[in-house]
Design an enzyme around this catalytic site. Sequence first.
Site, PDB file in Angstrom:
ATOM      1  N   CYS A  75      65.776  28.479   5.939  1.00 46.38           N
ATOM      2  CA  CYS A  75      65.416  29.940   5.493  1.00 46.38           C
ATOM      3  C   CYS A  75      65.033  30.040   4.157  1.00 46.38           C
ATOM      4  O   CYS A  75      63.870  29.510   3.647  1.00 46.38           O
ATOM      5  CB  CYS A  75      66.344  31.081   6.070  1.00 46.38           C
ATOM      6  SG  CYS A  75      65.863  32.522   5.970  1.00 46.38           S
ATOM      7  N   ASP A 133      59.660  32.306  16.097  1.00 40.64           N
ATOM      8  CA  ASP A 133      60.249  32.648  14.857  1.00 40.64           C
ATOM      9  C   ASP A 133      59.629  34.056  14.556  1.00 40.64           C
ATOM     10  O   ASP A 133      58.409  34.091  14.290  1.00 40.64           O
ATOM     11  CB  ASP A 133      60.102  31.750  13.648  1.00 40.64           C
ATOM     12  CG  ASP A 133      61.116  32.045  12.509  1.00 40.64           C
ATOM     13  OD1 ASP A 133      61.213  33.252  12.416  1.00 40.64           O
ATOM     14  OD2 ASP A 133      61.443  31.132  11.641  1.00 40.64           O
ATOM     15  N   HIS A 165      64.044  31.694  14.766  1.00 40.87           N
ATOM     16  CA  HIS A 165      64.463  31.530  13.337  1.00 40.87           C
ATOM     17  C   HIS A 165      65.922  31.166  13.402  1.00 40.87           C
ATOM     18  O   HIS A 165      66.604  31.318  14.432  1.00 40.87           O
ATOM     19  CB  HIS A 165      64.537  32.911  12.530  1.00 40.87           C
ATOM     20  CG  HIS A 165      64.603  32.705  10.967  1.00 40.87           C
ATOM     21  ND1 HIS A 165      63.550  31.931  10.457  1.00 40.87           N
ATOM     22  CD2 HIS A 165      65.597  32.741  10.214  1.00 40.87           C
ATOM     23  CE1 HIS A 165      63.820  31.884   9.077  1.00 40.87           C
ATOM     24  NE2 HIS A 165      65.152  32.450   8.862  1.00 40.87           N
TER      25      HIS A 165
END
Length: 198
Positions: A75, A133, A165
Amino acid sequence: IADRLAAEGYAAFSIDIYSRGEPPDPAAMGDLEKVAAWIEAIPDRRVMQDIQMLVGHIGTMQALGRPRVGVTGFCLGGQYALMAGAAVSGLDVSASWYGMLRTGPPSQTTPESALDMAVRLACPWLGLYGQEDALIPKADVEELRSILESEGADFELITYPGAGHAFFNDTRPDAYRAEAASDGWQRMLDLFGRHLVG
């Protein structure tokens, strides 16, 4: 993650990007406004300097001989792994897991996006993204691919169908995708093995 890499035989280090400033409150992690505020408050250049200092420190560790150095992140850390591949000298390889590519307009803390910095990628790089995502637009991932191709970069960019994600996060059943996580981990180990071992 550092423990997992150590179990694979690597000397692994972690950087606490919140060591200066207000640390995130785990109880507020569901509050996207607070999370965004913490992220926006981190000066990207300081993180690059921290990574650069760590790379330099690793180079002085006699027990490691003449080490080759790789970086990975998830991330925001994935964003920083891509940025480091473009801004930190002495890196031999970089791997980003669903790294953020754009975080808004340029600011004092983020003067340049990871996508903008990609033209300066200076080491082999692996990017692992989920096709579903919601935080990273598919168009940004494809723009990144186009940039790296046009620059002749040494890279591999994988997108996993059905993954969103945080697909590697096995503490989150809602996000975790075992097949994509396993494949991505093996790809990263293969990349590290080619560039860091020997």
